[in-house]
Design an enzyme around this catalytic site. Structure first.
Site, PDB file in Angstrom:
ATOM      1  N   SER A 191       0.676  -1.211  -0.142  1.00 34.93           N
ATOM      2  CA  SER A 191       0.054  -0.042  -0.077  1.00 34.93           C
ATOM      3  C   SER A 191       0.595   1.015  -0.034  1.00 34.93           C
ATOM      4  O   SER A 191       0.391   2.262  -0.692  1.00 34.93           O
ATOM      5  CB  SER A 191      -0.961  -0.152   1.199  1.00 34.93           C
ATOM      6  OG  SER A 191      -0.269  -0.285   2.450  1.00 34.93           O
ATOM      7  N   ARG A 232     -16.014   6.136 -32.429  1.00 32.43           N
ATOM      8  CA  ARG A 232     -17.232   6.835 -32.670  1.00 32.43           C
ATOM      9  C   ARG A 232     -17.092   8.308 -32.716  1.00 32.43           C
ATOM     10  O   ARG A 232     -17.842   8.680 -33.261  1.00 32.43           O
ATOM     11  CB  ARG A 232     -18.192   6.099 -31.481  1.00 32.43           C
ATOM     12  CG  ARG A 232     -18.241   4.812 -31.306  1.00 32.43           C
ATOM     13  CD  ARG A 232     -19.277   4.430 -29.886  1.00 32.43           C
ATOM     14  NE  ARG A 232     -20.614   4.694 -30.533  1.00 32.43           N
ATOM     15  CZ  ARG A 232     -21.510   5.249 -29.682  1.00 32.43           C
ATOM     16  NH1 ARG A 232     -21.303   5.288 -28.389  1.00 32.43           N
ATOM     17  NH2 ARG A 232     -22.762   5.418 -30.157  1.00 32.43           N
ATOM     18  N   ARG A 261      -6.598  -4.758 -19.675  1.00 33.00           N
ATOM     19  CA  ARG A 261      -6.985  -5.904 -18.903  1.00 33.00           C
ATOM     20  C   ARG A 261      -6.466  -5.535 -17.596  1.00 33.00           C
ATOM     21  O   ARG A 261      -7.164  -6.010 -16.453  1.00 33.00           O
ATOM     22  CB  ARG A 261      -6.544  -7.199 -19.204  1.00 33.00           C
ATOM     23  CG  ARG A 261      -7.397  -7.697 -20.473  1.00 33.00           C
ATOM     24  CD  ARG A 261      -8.671  -7.687 -20.314  1.00 33.00           C
ATOM     25  NE  ARG A 261      -9.160  -8.318 -19.242  1.00 33.00           N
ATOM     26  CZ  ARG A 261      -9.176  -9.784 -19.257  1.00 33.00           C
ATOM     27  NH1 ARG A 261      -9.040 -10.374 -20.336  1.00 33.00           N
ATOM     28  NH2 ARG A 261      -9.440 -10.434 -18.076  1.00 33.00           N
ATOM     29  N   ALA A 270       2.498   3.518  -8.430  1.00 33.45           N
ATOM     30  CA  ALA A 270       3.762   2.729  -8.560  1.00 33.45           C
ATOM     31  C   ALA A 270       3.450   1.254  -8.084  1.00 33.45           C
ATOM     32  O   ALA A 270       4.046   0.423  -8.888  1.00 33.45           O
ATOM     33  CB  ALA A 270       4.870   3.472  -7.574  1.00 33.45           C
ATOM     34  N   ARG A 271       2.678   1.146  -7.510  1.00 35.16           N
ATOM     35  CA  ARG A 271       2.385  -0.489  -7.110  1.00 35.16           C
ATOM     36  C   ARG A 271       1.584  -1.099  -8.127  1.00 35.16           C
ATOM     37  O   ARG A 271       2.109  -2.098  -8.981  1.00 35.16           O
ATOM     38  CB  ARG A 271       1.217  -0.546  -5.956  1.00 35.16           C
ATOM     39  CG  ARG A 271       0.915  -2.032  -5.468  1.00 35.16           C
ATOM     40  CD  ARG A 271      -0.200  -1.950  -4.651  1.00 35.16           C
ATOM     41  NE  ARG A 271       0.038  -3.329  -3.915  1.00 35.16           N
ATOM     42  CZ  ARG A 271      -0.799  -3.494  -3.013  1.00 35.16           C
ATOM     43  NH1 ARG A 271      -1.877  -2.541  -2.278  1.00 35.16           N
ATOM     44  NH2 ARG A 271      -0.746  -4.607  -2.180  1.00 35.16           N
ATOM     45  N   GLU A 330      -4.774  -5.950 -24.494  1.00 40.60           N
ATOM     46  CA  GLU A 330      -3.959  -6.682 -23.371  1.00 40.60           C
ATOM     47  C   GLU A 330      -3.985  -5.593 -22.225  1.00 40.60           C
ATOM     48  O   GLU A 330      -4.040  -6.035 -21.229  1.00 40.60           O
ATOM     49  CB  GLU A 330      -2.681  -7.209 -23.884  1.00 40.60           C
ATOM     50  CG  GLU A 330      -2.824  -8.384 -24.718  1.00 40.60           C
ATOM     51  CD  GLU A 330      -1.398  -9.081 -25.029  1.00 40.60           C
ATOM     52  OE1 GLU A 330      -1.696  -9.925 -25.757  1.00 40.60           O
ATOM     53  OE2 GLU A 330      -0.503  -8.400 -24.299  1.00 40.60           O
ATOM     54  N   PHE A 331      -3.479  -4.248 -22.522  1.00 34.91           N
ATOM     55  CA  PHE A 331      -2.952  -3.540 -21.768  1.00 34.91           C
ATOM     56  C   PHE A 331      -4.093  -3.104 -20.878  1.00 34.91           C
ATOM     57  O   PHE A 331      -4.220  -3.156 -19.462  1.00 34.91           O
ATOM     58  CB  PHE A 331      -2.664  -1.999 -22.494  1.00 34.91           C
ATOM     59  CG  PHE A 331      -1.858  -1.194 -21.667  1.00 34.91           C
ATOM     60  CD1 PHE A 331      -2.531  -0.627 -20.536  1.00 34.91           C
ATOM     61  CD2 PHE A 331      -0.613  -0.900 -21.920  1.00 34.91           C
ATOM     62  CE1 PHE A 331      -1.763   0.541 -19.461  1.00 34.91           C
ATOM     63  CE2 PHE A 331       0.170   0.231 -21.149  1.00 34.91           C
ATOM     64  CZ  PHE A 331      -0.419   0.814 -20.011  1.00 34.91           C
ATOM     65  N   ARG A 360      -6.546  -3.474 -14.372  1.00 33.54           N
ATOM     66  CA  ARG A 360      -7.817  -2.575 -13.834  1.00 33.54           C
ATOM     67  C   ARG A 360      -7.496  -1.952 -12.520  1.00 33.54           C
ATOM     68  O   ARG A 360      -7.593  -0.798 -12.350  1.00 33.54           O
ATOM     69  CB  ARG A 360      -9.199  -3.641 -13.614  1.00 33.54           C
ATOM     70  CG  ARG A 360      -9.562  -4.135 -14.919  1.00 33.54           C
ATOM     71  CD  ARG A 360     -10.391  -5.310 -14.812  1.00 33.54           C
ATOM     72  NE  ARG A 360      -9.645  -6.454 -13.976  1.00 33.54           N
ATOM     73  CZ  ARG A 360     -10.364  -7.311 -13.027  1.00 33.54           C
ATOM     74  NH1 ARG A 360     -11.789  -7.256 -12.716  1.00 33.54           N
ATOM     75  NH2 ARG A 360      -9.760  -8.327 -12.434  1.00 33.54           N
ATOM     76  N   ARG A 363       4.241  -7.777 -18.071  1.00 34.25           N
ATOM     77  CA  ARG A 363       4.411  -7.451 -19.205  1.00 34.25           C
ATOM     78  C   ARG A 363       5.908  -7.237 -19.633  1.00 34.25           C
ATOM     79  O   ARG A 363       6.060  -6.710 -20.786  1.00 34.25           O
ATOM     80  CB  ARG A 363       3.548  -6.256 -19.646  1.00 34.25           C
ATOM     81  CG  ARG A 363       2.129  -6.360 -19.316  1.00 34.25           C
ATOM     82  CD  ARG A 363       1.218  -7.644 -20.012  1.00 34.25           C
ATOM     83  NE  ARG A 363       0.024  -7.579 -19.652  1.00 34.25           N
ATOM     84  CZ  ARG A 363      -1.067  -8.529 -20.243  1.00 34.25           C
ATOM     85  NH1 ARG A 363      -0.529  -9.453 -21.130  1.00 34.25           N
ATOM     86  NH2 ARG A 363      -2.241  -8.351 -19.885  1.00 34.25           N
TER      87      ARG A 363
END
Lengths: 234, 234, 234, 234
Positions: free
Chosen positions: A57, A93, A80, A178-179, A77-78, A82, A188
């Site tokens: 934390s 659009r 994902r 940073a976490r 992929e990026f 969240r 990645r």
């Protein structure tokens, strides 16, 4: 038509330095409001302890905002990722998409060997290289020409875009801490020294490497502790 | 080559009923462990109160898991929903992608009018309809033929897929709770009675409508309260 | 006045079995909708691979809802777990709180030795045991008597409760998925075989152990893979 | 022993201005990297449009880090806010807690009238005021004296703290973004002009009001749009 083989990663802004980790961690053990001071800025020992024992934390109070340009298959992929990430992306659009497409650079390995979860990639032969480049240029050009013709016929952008391939570049802003950034990097990038090695697609790793440079530059002790502890996000 | 104009949404499993909302809400006011009983199952008044006053947390204990097939351009929008959602999607790195592509059905409006944020869509003319269908079939077929040829040449799946367009179908599992589902529905359906009307792309609305049917069926009081309170997720 | 030394953890409902992990993982490599079948139920190898290589998302489709009674100082730590958790707790504003307080059981270690981050606890001596029990009973009783008198004087519940100590029991519902539960277990239990050992307070570990029993019972292969891979949540 | 009736909220750092919202929103409609410029800084119209139509994501790129001192019963409510928040709090396991307690100020309403979900609070009478203050001082002092005596007897801090009441002050760092902050404000302040009025406990509202001052100061257009659109977080 523009064909690119690189990724764009700009740091738009940051409120991130090693001291952010230190002051947040110290509230646990000291209470009260730690001040930024010389000693806290260099407290590599505390940062390494937090990383090693997976106290994650305190690393969440340091923030980065990036501007990124990458092909759709990378961005899929990026996004994902969240937890601890915020995004805003160019919309097919709301605007006409520009004719910029990804094609692999000469050195990009083209053949996949090994088994699922631990694929390795090796150089393609001459025929593969020529074919893939030609095919990508041809399909991208045809698709974009079709897209433009549909727009010219007054077809809605959200419909016309359906023909565009996933190597089309898109652009987005990503804010993380940073976490969450270290978690992203652990999955990645591929690094032999990792405790839990990952096998990302090379194109997202190209983005990740540029992001890691910023972490390294602005939070050197945090980055060093990450590296020293097997690149396991705390 | 297969061309489809519909979306697949199957409910794989659920642990979701109106009583879940009631027992969770009652712990606040009564403490202890409410039992499932007849009276709690029919407590439409409490559910409506929670929805109206935006007490959202009791709706998080009811879960749904869906299996969905939709084109990539829809799934890109879908997976922007992060809080309270979990995903697993078919991988273009781990498997060969099947030749299934989206093309708009006859009635799909093709022209965009109005301004950003509140676009409306109206029927296309004959020429637009014919052109868009022909173009989508042509580009999809060429792209997939190229994809297959690259695979036959032993090019890695993760490279070959770059030529595929965003109307390719993909499949994924999505787990959400009733609160995150209502948030999704409020943004991805258009309903004139909404307090905050949304203007989603028709194709994601087709997915959302099928998901809403399941919410309506399994949590009828929750759905009714959602509808009655302007489709604002609590 | 009631004094307890135990924690209550009931599983209210679950939609959680090992097969949930398997079907979610298979969509990546096979696409389409895996069916529940005998072979998937026993796929320990796949589950172990996912755990070892830290593919966490397939574990998010299995859900548990618990009813828990624990003292406030435990629940304060518990609710710091955010990602993948939903809560509803008894409210000191909406209801009168019951006179149930925690006091350590006879065997509870009372002295803290070692250094921050890796404290160990050893048995108290006779005088410590007697004093702590007497003090806890006395303060709890005085505080609750005061709370009741304030309520009798028509002071608002939200004000009167300010005098109550953190060993007061509270009750709440918690819904999580198998991934967020394993993350919780990795931090809130102490196990010598862990890759990253944690040093939780004994009282939250008592809650965690009961939750782990349910994971073990309903998702035995998942639990075994968690144990076998150093209790690192994927 | 110290008794306080106020809350401490310091802004430790921020990377937050109205332009952050504008540049993030513009990537959707324009693509590419908007530059900070005069025109973007004053784009009140775009910010109001985003707020009104509930496009929340552009507000997530502006971050604030606060240092807060508040009683435990307030912090318990505060930390229920999870999405978009990061916390580090003083630990009763790692440090000796200081003798600082909350007691209501003279003007604090003491009686609760109305019904659950919409309680109102009115002034206490003379007897109530005198009693509550006396009781809070007495219980706090007895509890803290006991806490200190247990520590002197070498009882572990994590055990001794069990006797402390929830009006004890604690300190923590909280990092949030403008969107999560507005969501917090919409639930933890009471404003008659709100579309969905909330009825928070006065003590958390005191914290919220100080946080809102910072939002107002550093992101004036965002705050104005929030206020103008019924204080509904986008």
């Amino acid at each position: 038509m523009e064909f690119r083989s690189d990724m764009t990663v700009h740091l738009i802004k940051h409120a991130a330095e090693d001291a952010d980790v230190v002051f947040a961690a110290r509230v646990s053990t000291q209470g009260g409001m730690s001040r930024y001071n010389e000693s806290s800025k260099g407290d590599a020992g505390l940062i390494n302890f937090l990383m090693r024992d997976r106290h994650g934390s305190p690393f969440e109070h340091a923030n980065f905002t990036f501007y990124i340009e990458a092909p759709i298959f990378v961005v899929r992929e990026f996004m994902r990722h969240r937890a601890g990430w915020s995004y805003n992306e160019e919309s097919g659009r709301y605007k006409e998409l520009a004719p910029v497409f990804y094609k692999p650079a000469d050195g990009r390995p083209l053949r996949q060997v090994g088994k699922p979860g631990a694929y390795k990639y090796v150089a393609g032969d001459y025929k593969q290289k020529v074919t893939i480049k030609g095919d990508i240029e041809r399909i991208s050009t045809e698709a974009y020409t079709t897209y433009k013709r549909l727009l010219d016929m007054d077809v809605a952008r959200e419909v016309a875009r359906m023909v565009l391939p996933v190597n089309l570049y898109t652009s987005f802003y990503a804010t993380c801490n940073a976490r969450s950034l270290m978690h992203f990097l652990s999955l990645r990038t591929h690094d032999e020294s990792s405790t839990f090695p990952s096998f990302p697609q090379r194109e997202i790793e190209m983005v990740a490497e540029k992001m890691e440079d910023y972490l390294h530059y602005y939070m050197p002790e945090t980055w060093r502790a990450f590296q020293r502890n097997g690149r396991v996000a705390p």
